[in-house]
Design a protein around this motif. Sequence first.
Motif, mmCIF file in Angstrom:
data_model
loop_
_atom_site.group_PDB
_atom_site.id
_atom_site.type_symbol
_atom_site.label_atom_id
_atom_site.label_comp_id
_atom_site.label_asym_id
_atom_site.label_seq_id
_atom_site.Cartn_x
_atom_site.Cartn_y
_atom_site.Cartn_z
ATOM 1 N N VAL A 128 0.839 -1.202 0.000
ATOM 2 C CA VAL A 128 0.000 0.000 0.000
ATOM 3 C C VAL A 128 0.870 1.246 0.000
ATOM 4 C CG1 VAL A 128 -1.649 1.341 1.374
ATOM 5 C CG2 VAL A 128 -1.982 -1.116 1.081
ATOM 6 N N LEU A 129 1.954 1.230 0.769
ATOM 7 C CA LEU A 129 2.837 2.392 0.826
ATOM 8 C C LEU A 129 3.486 2.678 -0.527
ATOM 9 C CD1 LEU A 129 4.618 1.872 4.275
ATOM 10 C CD2 LEU A 129 2.721 3.416 3.731
ATOM 11 N N THR A 130 3.649 1.650 -1.342
ATOM 12 C CA THR A 130 4.248 1.832 -2.666
ATOM 13 C C THR A 130 3.195 1.960 -3.763
ATOM 14 O OG1 THR A 130 4.432 -0.568 -2.978
ATOM 15 C CG2 THR A 130 6.310 0.578 -1.987
ATOM 16 N N GLY A 131 1.911 2.003 -3.377
ATOM 17 C CA GLY A 131 0.846 2.157 -4.357
ATOM 18 C C GLY A 131 0.278 0.864 -4.886
ATOM 19 N N ASP A 132 0.750 -0.269 -4.385
ATOM 20 C CA ASP A 132 0.237 -1.565 -4.818
ATOM 21 C C ASP A 132 -0.775 -2.054 -3.787
ATOM 22 O OD1 ASP A 132 -0.262 -4.058 -5.838
ATOM 23 O OD2 ASP A 132 1.699 -4.911 -5.331
ATOM 24 N N LEU A 133 -2.069 -1.991 -4.130
ATOM 25 C CA LEU A 133 -3.123 -2.377 -3.192
ATOM 26 C C LEU A 133 -3.399 -3.873 -3.212
ATOM 27 C CD1 LEU A 133 -5.681 0.538 -3.743
ATOM 28 C CD2 LEU A 133 -3.666 0.447 -2.260
ATOM 29 N N ALA A 141 -7.311 -1.893 -6.499
ATOM 30 C CA ALA A 141 -7.455 -0.499 -6.931
ATOM 31 C C ALA A 141 -8.545 -0.369 -7.993
ATOM 32 C CB ALA A 141 -6.124 0.018 -7.483
ATOM 33 N N GLN A 142 -8.641 -1.335 -8.883
ATOM 34 C CA GLN A 142 -9.669 -1.293 -9.925
ATOM 35 C C GLN A 142 -11.062 -1.476 -9.329
ATOM 36 O OE1 GLN A 142 -9.008 -4.038 -13.135
ATOM 37 N NE2 GLN A 142 -11.050 -3.717 -14.019
#
Length: 335
Positions: free
Chosen positions: A90-95, A106-107
């Motif tokens: 999550v911190l790197t944008g990968d949910l 994310a989708q």
Amino acid sequence: MVERRDLEAARMTRAIGRLVLRRLAFAVPVLVIVALGVFLLAAASPFDPVDQYFGVRLFTASAADVARVRAELGLDRPVLVQFWQWFGGVLTGDLGVSRSMRQPVAQVVAERLPWTALLAATGLAFAVVFALVGGTIAAWRQGGAVDRLVTAVGHALEGVPPFVLALLSIAVFSLGLGWLPVAGLTDAGEQATFAQIAEHLVLPALVLGISQTPWLVLHVRQSMLSSLAEDHVTGARARGLAERVVVLRHALPTALLPFVTLVGARIPELVTGTVLVEEVFSWPGLAGAVVTAATAVDYPLLAMVTLVATAAVLLGSLLADVAAIAADPRVAADG
């Protein structure tokens, strides 16, 4: 005079800025704790994610296949390790990827969140309008027929869950009278046009708004009664002002400040009500994802949807406090 007004505006801006910073600092650990709690609760759930993943194929799958899938999904690791890996993503944008929806988280959130926000915002708008109009008229005509009706209906609806209102509204307005669609975003096979969406939005938004109205309308009525008895309202009447001017321009603004605070406090109930209403009306929001993620013990999706709901509650509370400070700079921004 102008300098004093500018000074007050600057002071209010600084107060709001400090409030926002404090709330943001408070929100970060709250969101982390909530996410960790979701993982721990999901791990204690009687549902096995692997069983949900295989479905009926589980009865023909070998033990080796089950173990392999469990390892591929990362379910063979301790729950705290799973949480840390998810949190790092999550911190790197990968949910992460939702196992139950077979889509990136994310989708799923991006596709469903706007519809949930539309329903919640419309329902809240209905509730605010109903409460302000009904509560003001009831207090203005205290003891009259409208006052008795508003008070009786408000108290009666306090104990009715949103899903009961939803089922009753479908039975009356959709199945009985045929005025409005039963469920969904559009009619079968129709394009998602403004007219189609608006027609399907009316009934669930009204149900959601009415379910939130009782506490608000009774609070507005009581606040208006207190406001109508204050000295500045008595003075306005003594100056010979019309009763409508006295009520709308002198009494109502005084009653709005606690009302704004109450609206912010009702955000958690609004979130819960939105989930229930979405399920009954098959509205394509996050509610379906919540149910699917919960039954499938879908850690990434369940945690993210819960974080979205928690963030909505925190944001609603913050906006209510900011509005209260903007309406009356004398309010302490102690956040």
